[in-house]
Design a protein around this motif. Structure first.
Motif, PDB file in Angstrom:
ATOM      1  N   GLU A  83      -1.236   1.076 -13.023  1.00 52.43           N
ATOM      2  CA  GLU A  83      -1.167   0.861 -11.588  1.00 52.43           C
ATOM      3  C   GLU A  83      -1.418  -0.606 -11.252  1.00 52.43           C
ATOM      4  O   GLU A  83      -0.851  -1.144 -10.312  1.00 52.43           O
ATOM      5  CB  GLU A  83      -2.183   1.737 -10.861  1.00 52.43           C
ATOM      6  N   ASN A  93      -3.357   5.471 -13.817  1.00 52.21           N
ATOM      7  CA  ASN A  93      -3.338   6.741 -13.092  1.00 52.21           C
ATOM      8  C   ASN A  93      -3.675   7.898 -14.042  1.00 52.21           C
ATOM      9  O   ASN A  93      -3.909   7.675 -15.234  1.00 52.21           O
ATOM     10  CB  ASN A  93      -1.975   6.936 -12.415  1.00 52.21           C
ATOM     11  N   THR A 131      -3.988  -5.345  -2.673  1.00 46.98           N
ATOM     12  CA  THR A 131      -4.466  -3.962  -2.658  1.00 46.98           C
ATOM     13  C   THR A 131      -5.377  -3.641  -1.486  1.00 46.98           C
ATOM     14  O   THR A 131      -5.612  -2.461  -1.202  1.00 46.98           O
ATOM     15  CB  THR A 131      -5.234  -3.625  -3.946  1.00 46.98           C
ATOM     16  N   THR A 165     -10.794   5.239   3.299  1.00 43.13           N
ATOM     17  CA  THR A 165     -10.007   5.836   2.222  1.00 43.13           C
ATOM     18  C   THR A 165     -10.725   5.639   0.888  1.00 43.13           C
ATOM     19  O   THR A 165     -11.549   4.728   0.745  1.00 43.13           O
ATOM     20  CB  THR A 165      -8.603   5.206   2.126  1.00 43.13           C
ATOM     21  N   LYS A 166     -10.403   6.495  -0.071  1.00 42.74           N
ATOM     22  CA  LYS A 166     -10.975   6.397  -1.401  1.00 42.74           C
ATOM     23  C   LYS A 166      -9.862   6.249  -2.435  1.00 42.74           C
ATOM     24  O   LYS A 166      -8.804   6.863  -2.306  1.00 42.74           O
ATOM     25  CB  LYS A 166     -11.809   7.640  -1.736  1.00 42.74           C
ATOM     26  N   THR A 167     -10.133   5.453  -3.450  1.00 42.89           N
ATOM     27  CA  THR A 167      -9.207   5.264  -4.554  1.00 42.89           C
ATOM     28  C   THR A 167      -9.919   5.600  -5.853  1.00 42.89           C
ATOM     29  O   THR A 167     -11.039   5.130  -6.092  1.00 42.89           O
ATOM     30  CB  THR A 167      -8.710   3.802  -4.611  1.00 42.89           C
ATOM     31  N   TRP A 206      -0.995   2.777  -3.887  1.00 42.31           N
ATOM     32  CA  TRP A 206      -2.053   3.761  -3.913  1.00 42.31           C
ATOM     33  C   TRP A 206      -1.525   5.174  -4.089  1.00 42.31           C
ATOM     34  O   TRP A 206      -1.780   6.057  -3.309  1.00 42.31           O
ATOM     35  CB  TRP A 206      -2.895   3.643  -2.645  1.00 42.31           C
ATOM     36  N   SER A 263       0.814  -1.212   0.000  1.00 41.22           N
ATOM     37  CA  SER A 263       0.000   0.000   0.000  1.00 41.22           C
ATOM     38  C   SER A 263       0.844   1.257   0.000  1.00 41.22           C
ATOM     39  O   SER A 263       0.383   2.318  -0.383  1.00 41.22           O
ATOM     40  CB  SER A 263      -0.934  -0.005   1.219  1.00 41.22           C
TER      41      SER A 263
END
Length: 220
Positions: free
Chosen positions: A105, A99, A138, A77-79, A20, A16
């Motif tokens: 990614e 990305n 992930t 958290t946000k991705t 991320w 991580s």
């Protein structure tokens, strides 16, 4: 099923730190052309002939691809990323997350009994369970086995679902490994034949997955 033959699998916390680095792309969710969208409204009957015909049409799809925006919100958290999905057969597909600059990614390729995941550094990991492989690397919990059907507007294995007034899938409820998933279709692309989803949201507990499809390419 347990992960098998994972190559050089580090801990999630270690990965991580570099995985991320996908920058926020919330603005990308607003860039798809809205004039092609048909929102889901009203309620339809699953016994209608129109639904049976639509099911036959989408189930006949074998080779297709779609691209758009992806959001994963864990509750903490946000991705954000751009995604590209290629379906070759019902059991063979490829998922690419990129990305803002278009750099890879994550790239996942799946075929019967084998999944390969390649990260941004070019390291490849293998398993026979794609969803567990993504989770290990992930931290994202994604029901990939069912998502292949849900992407094109099919309930797949689910038996608890509702239709809208246009005889298209409106929502799906599905339980897997003791977890209940709720899938909502927000709109469809009127320009595809058959009509396919353009925006869907998937909920499970505090988790939220959003997919917004900007385009579809079909080969029947």
């Amino acid at each position: 099923m347990q992960l098998s033959t994972i190559i050089r699998l580090p801990s999630y916390s270690a990965i991580s730190r570099y995985f991320w680095r996908i920058l926020p792309l919330s603005c990308l969710l607003l860039t798809a052309c809205v004039t092609n969208q048909q929102t889901t409204m009203g309620v339809g009957s699953v016994s209608d002939q129109q639904w049976e015909v639509h099911q036959q049409e989408i189930n006949a799809l074998r080779h297709y691809q779609t691209r758009g925006s992806f959001v994963y919100d864990s509750g903490e958290t946000k991705t954000y990323a751009k995604f590209f999905w290629q379906q070759y057969t019902p059991e063979k597909y490829r998922l690419l997350l990129t990305n803002p600059l278009g750099g890879r990614e994550l790239e996942l390729t799946v075929e019967p009994d084998l999944a390969r995941l390649t990260n941004k550094d070019g390291k490849t990991y293998m398993s026979d369970v794609p969803s567990e492989l993504i989770y290990q690397l992930t931290g994202m919990e994604i029901p990939l086995d069912d998502l292949t059907a849900w992407l094109i507007g099919s309930p797949g294995r689910a038996t608890d679902f509702k239709l809208d007034s246009n005889h298209l899938l409106k929502s799906v409820s599905f339980e897997q490994n003791g977890e209940k998933w709720q899938l909502n279709y927000l709109s469809y692309d009127k320009n595809t034949n058959p009509i396919l989803p353009s925006h869907l949201e998937l909920h499970q507990g505090s988790r939220l997955i959003k997919l917004k499809m900007d385009s579809w390419t079909l080969q029947k």
